[in-house]
Design an enzyme around this catalytic site. Structure first.
Site, PDB file in Angstrom:
ATOM      1  N   THR A  31      77.998 -60.308  59.714  1.00  0.00           N
ATOM      2  CA  THR A  31      79.265 -59.574  59.610  1.00  0.00           C
ATOM      3  C   THR A  31      79.932 -59.369  60.971  1.00  0.00           C
ATOM      4  OG1 THR A  31      78.608 -58.517  57.559  1.00  0.00           O
ATOM      5  CG2 THR A  31      80.257 -57.355  58.856  1.00  0.00           C
ATOM      6  N   THR A 108      72.937 -58.735  58.875  1.00  0.00           N
ATOM      7  CA  THR A 108      72.012 -57.619  58.680  1.00  0.00           C
ATOM      8  C   THR A 108      71.122 -57.795  57.448  1.00  0.00           C
ATOM      9  OG1 THR A 108      73.690 -56.374  57.466  1.00  0.00           O
ATOM     10  CG2 THR A 108      73.509 -55.965  59.836  1.00  0.00           C
TER      11      THR A 108
HETATM   12  N1  ASP Z   1      75.877 -60.224  54.235  1.00  0.00           N
HETATM   13  C1  ASP Z   1      75.951 -60.096  55.663  1.00  0.00           C
HETATM   14  C2  ASP Z   1      74.921 -61.008  56.324  1.00  0.00           C
HETATM   15  O1  ASP Z   1      73.742 -60.717  56.306  1.00  0.00           O
HETATM   16  C3  ASP Z   1      75.757 -58.702  56.049  1.00  0.00           C
HETATM   17  C4  ASP Z   1      75.844 -58.424  57.522  1.00  0.00           C
HETATM   18  O2  ASP Z   1      75.884 -59.265  58.387  1.00  0.00           O
HETATM   19  O3  ASP Z   1      75.832 -57.266  57.822  1.00  0.00           O
HETATM   20  O4  ASP Z   1      75.317 -61.968  56.922  1.00  0.00           O
END
Ligand code: ASP
Length: 349
Positions: A31, A108
């Protein structure tokens, strides 16, 4: 599907630097790299230099830090794989030879898995920090800038050397061994539910990050990039579970099974039959809990409870969640650990 891109480097201008530190900043996606438009929706596609353009304050907060930028990939967390994580570990190990520490940005959703795998693979005193963002840079609640500055501050701090791989998000510093993503949306999602954080960063990285405690005992599993990563399945228990999933996995040639058992480490009788079949084939079975915190142990004595699992030769990973236990068993089997050595590394968890 996004893919791994050839790493490129860019050195940010030094503000003052004869006594400063060199920190590698390695971007992998997530993200923090997301942009969004009305038609396509949010997708990671920013390179490191484009993310840094959104955070002009880096040099002001960290005047003694020289940042060397690498683009490793622009992947969302769910598209990472264990072999990409091994590639990342090799890349970080090579980069660390020329720098004092490293910060890695990551989606994440699987950040805790990559951080844990690097913690197992890389034996270094230098600080490695994983960070990311829960809100993208066009969102009013963007947390990527703060997380990145905090992470560089922690990577540059002597106090956090030799503590293994860390995560720094939402002002909280946690050990990769213990941390988990606890909320789907909150900025302070990364928590060590059993042991609490190692420290915190209060006012961006302009003040020294404060340290509450050290990491727990760590274990290093040397990785061999020639070795095949074995297939390990992860099953979560549920009421009325039978042996079908186990039978299917055994038929498919699974090399190890992680079971997220109930409570302190108990399974329904049908699942016990499946585990017994796996053990008859000498397939290692590691017991974790489907509870988000607390240890597992062979405590109860009814059918399917921990003592039955212990008698079958299952291994207990007291404080490790299923997704991390899976990576640990994968690396340990790739390194040809067996019996007593395998048991000894899980008893440390
Ligand atoms: N869905 C995203 C990912 O893991 C969430 C994030 O980066 O916070 O790429």
């Amino acid at each position: 599907m996004s893919s791994i891109i050839a790493p490129t480097t860019q050195t940010l201008p030094k503000q003052m630097n004869d006594t400063g530190l060199r920190i590698a900043l390695i971007f992998t996606g997530g993200t923090i790299a997301v942009t969004t438009d009305k038609n396509a929706g949010p997708v990671p596609n920013l390179k490191g230099s484009q993310i840094l353009e959104r955070i002009p304050e880096v040099g002001r907060y960290l005047p003694n830090v020289e940042t060397i930028v690498y683009d490793f990939s622009v992947l969302p967390g769910p598209q990472m794989s264990p072999s990409m994580m091994i590639n990342l570990a090799e890349f970080v190990s090579a980069v660390l030879e020329d720098v004092d520490g490293a910060v890695i940005t990551h989606g994440t959703d699987t950040l805790e898995e990559s951080a844990f795998l690097l913690d197992l693979c890389i034996d270094t005193k230098k600080t490695i920090v994983f960070t990311g963002a829960m809100h993208h840079s066009l969102d009013a609640g963007w947390d990527g800038g703060r997380n990145l500055i905090d992470s560089l501050g922690v990577a540059a701090s002597k106090a956090f050397q030799n503590e293994g791989v860390l995560t720094v998000l939402g002002g909280s510093i946690n050990s990769a061994q213990e941390v988990t993503k606890s909320s789907t949306t909150k900025s302070d999602t990364f928590r060590s539910l059993d042991f609490g954080p190692l420290g915190s960063v209060d006012i961006l990285a302009s003040v020294t990050p404060s340290k509450l405690r050290s990491s727990r005992q760590r274990y290093h599993i040397p990785f061999n990039d020639e070795a095949d990563l074995p297939r390990i399945e992860l099953f979560k228990t549920y009421v009325g579970m039978d042996d079908h999933l186990f039978a299917f996995a055994i038929k498919e040639g699974v090399k190890g099974i992680i079971v997220e058992a109930m409570g302190q480490g108990n399974v329904p009788p049908g699942a016990l039959n499946g585990i017994a079949r796996a053990r008859e084939m000498h397939i290692p079975v590691v017991i974790c809990s489907r509870c988000p915190s607390g240890a597992v142990r062979p405590y109860y004595a009814y059918e399917g409870a921990g003592r039955d699992l212990e008698k079958l030769g299952c291994l207990f990973a007291p404080y490790l969640n299923g997704q991390k236990a899976r990576l640990k068993l994968m690396l340990a089997l790739a390194a040809r650990y067996e019996d007593i050595k395998l048991a000894s590394i899980f008893s440390l968890d």
